[in-house]
Design an enzyme around this catalytic site. Structure first.
Site, PDB file in Angstrom:
ATOM      1  N   THR A 221      41.664  50.500  33.727  1.00 38.66           N
ATOM      2  CA  THR A 221      41.605  49.087  33.369  1.00 38.66           C
ATOM      3  C   THR A 221      41.312  48.940  31.882  1.00 38.66           C
ATOM      4  OG1 THR A 221      40.632  46.950  34.016  1.00 38.66           O
ATOM      5  CG2 THR A 221      39.127  48.820  33.980  1.00 38.66           C
ATOM      6  N   ASN A 222      40.965  47.754  31.420  1.00 42.27           N
ATOM      7  CA  ASN A 222      40.634  47.540  30.008  1.00 42.27           C
ATOM      8  C   ASN A 222      39.464  46.572  29.903  1.00 42.27           C
ATOM      9  OD1 ASN A 222      41.759  44.725  29.820  1.00 42.27           O
ATOM     10  ND2 ASN A 222      43.595  45.838  30.454  1.00 42.27           N
ATOM     11  N   ARG A 223      39.067  46.261  28.678  1.00 38.99           N
ATOM     12  CA  ARG A 223      37.820  45.517  28.477  1.00 38.99           C
ATOM     13  C   ARG A 223      37.984  43.991  28.502  1.00 38.99           C
ATOM     14  NH1 ARG A 223      34.175  49.392  26.347  1.00 38.99           N
ATOM     15  NH2 ARG A 223      35.191  50.948  25.034  1.00 38.99           N
ATOM     16  N   SER A 224      39.158  43.490  28.843  1.00 36.66           N
ATOM     17  CA  SER A 224      39.357  42.033  28.813  1.00 36.66           C
ATOM     18  C   SER A 224      38.371  41.334  29.755  1.00 36.66           C
ATOM     19  CB  SER A 224      40.798  41.715  29.244  1.00 36.66           C
ATOM     20  OG  SER A 224      40.909  40.341  29.514  1.00 36.66           O
ATOM     21  N   ALA A 288      45.482  40.752  30.061  1.00 33.98           N
ATOM     22  CA  ALA A 288      45.576  42.046  29.385  1.00 33.98           C
ATOM     23  C   ALA A 288      46.185  43.013  30.396  1.00 33.98           C
ATOM     24  CB  ALA A 288      44.196  42.502  28.953  1.00 33.98           C
TER      25      ALA A 288
END
Ligand code: CTP
Length: 420
Positions: A221-224, A288
């Site tokens: 995943t990502n930090r959004s 994101a």
């Protein structure tokens, strides 16, 4: 511009209360129906009778008003006036609620939902946009508590006008004076124009991070945080749009009053977006999206071994580009670009490659997941860098620009049709 609109003017107890008289006159000159609400402290500075004469309406000074008093209202607002509980009635009738002057104390009460008088009760109950014009002493304005409260008000969507700088009643000089009446009136105009600008239109917003499974318990995943997309959904809702919010993994709750469709992976987002965008006036892709997913998701939890682990990744579809390729006539497509180098050039590339109408260029100067953003709005004609602002303020600017572009496209089509 303000004909048939009800502007509720909340006056709180400061020396600048007398300037609200001029504000009421100016709003009436512009065709507005004005209802003035005064706190008990405001009545120490200016008599209710003055505002009654200037507004042409009874002045609300108590929570539970006199039921015999009736406001003179535009036709379309009349059914909303039930005449039982005055502060609830007024909250409902308002097209915009202006608090001028707003003292530090009233601002603090509004932020915390404390409502001992009609003004703060209306602030709590209304769904109308708020314009807040603070006026107070310099030190009270600079106090950390007031500054925190202002940030909260802005983040909730209030427009803050002023304070202006100059000589203050305390003898000090600096910010604290009520903004110029012209500026407050202009903010009211903008708020009213925005409120109705997307009425009945369908707006689709995607927000948050994709999560691509590795095995039954782990994800890529990502930090959004989802905050930017949620702020856009909220702002579109407040402009009267019917909003579909495609929400991935986020750190906050989605706003109320919008239809939420959850997605996990990029493929799920793609399917949800394709369904949602039919007939939409605007599609705003703030999500994101992970560019890759794990080629073969493990059926069981991967066990730790002492060896290196290699995951083979396969590209995800570009959802925005696919929407751009099939964009319906008159539909406005907004994408984001998070760039760490050659920002403007890369944003322009994305604008044309994905056939978007507007790209919101974001360089993570403020990190990711915060409450403020520094963005540049990039379209075919120009790029405009906005000052650092709350995500809600950025959301308003994006919708303003998107609406302008949509208007321009409509106008171009109309001219072409005329020529033909
Ligand atoms: N986007 C998308 N589908 C993807 C990747 C991105 O729809 N698979 C959308 C995002 O929602 C955003 C825009 O495309 O509106 C740009 O996203 P960004 O991550 O900045 O760009 P990428 O296209 O992924 O390009 P790169 O990672 O090379 O910068």
């Amino acid at each position: 511009m303000l004909r048939d609109r009800v502007v509720v003017v909340g006056v709180s107890g400061g020396i600048a209360a007398y300037k609200a008289c001029e504000l009421v006159r100016r709003l009436r000159d512009r065709g507005a129906t004005v209802i003035v609400v005064m706190t008990p402290a405001a009545q120490e500075f200016v008599g209710a009778l003055t505002f009654q004469a200037l507004s042409g309406n009874p002045v609300v000074t108590h929570m539970w008003g006199d039921q015999k008093q009736r406001f003179t209202l535009p036709l379309e607002s009349r059914p909303k006036q039930r005449g039982h509980v005055e502060h609830v009635d007024v909250a409902e009738i308002a097209d915009v609620f202006v608090i001028a002057p707003a003292t530090a104390d009233v601002i603090a009460r509004m932020v915390h939902g404390v409502a001992p008088d009609a003004l703060t009760a209306i602030a709590l109950a209304t769904r109308a946009p708020m314009v807040v014009a603070p006026a107070m002493d310099l030190q009270m304005w600079r106090a950390a508590a007031t500054q925190d409260n202002m940030r909260t008000l802005r983040a909730r969507g209030a427009t803050v006008v002023g304070p202006a700088s100059g000589a203050l009643a305390s003898g000090l000089a600096g910010p604290g004076r009520l903004a110029e009446i012209d500026d407050i009136v202009a903010a009211v105009d903008r708020a009213v124009a925005r409120t109705h600008s997307l009425r009945g239109q369908h707006v689709v917003v995607s927000a948050g991070a994709t999560q691509e499974p590795i095995d039954p318990v782990r994800v890529l995943t990502n930090r959004s945080s989802g905050k930017m997309g949620f702020a856009i959904a909220e702002a579109a809702r407040d402009r009267g749009a019917k909003v579909t919010l495609l929400a991935g993994h986020t750190s906050i709750e989605p706003p109320h009053g919008v239809a939420v469709v959850r997605f996990g992976t990029a493929l799920e987002l793609q399917a949800a977006a394709q369904r949602a965008v039919k007939g939409a006036a605007m599609v705003i892709m703030a999500a994101a999206v992970g560019d890759y997913r794990v080629a073969k998701v493990a059926a069981q939890k991967l066990k730790r071994s002492g060896d290196d682990l290699t995951l083979r990744l396969t590209p995800n579809p570009d959802v925005l580009a696919a929407l751009g390729a099939k964009k319906a006539k008159g539909q406005l497509l907004v994408g984001f670009a998070l760039e760490t180098q050659n920002a403007l050039a890369n944003a322009r590339k994305k604008l044309s490659a994905k056939r978007a109408d507007l790209i919101v260029l974001n360089t993570p100067q403020d990190g990711i997941g915060g409450d403020t953003n520094v963005v540049t709005l990039v379209d075919a004609d120009m790029s405009v860098q906005l000052p650092r602002a709350s995500k809600r303020e950025v959301a308003e600017a994006i919708l303003d620009r998107a609406s302008d572009l949509r208007g321009a496209t409509g106008a171009k089509r109309a001219t072409r049709k005329q020529r033909a």
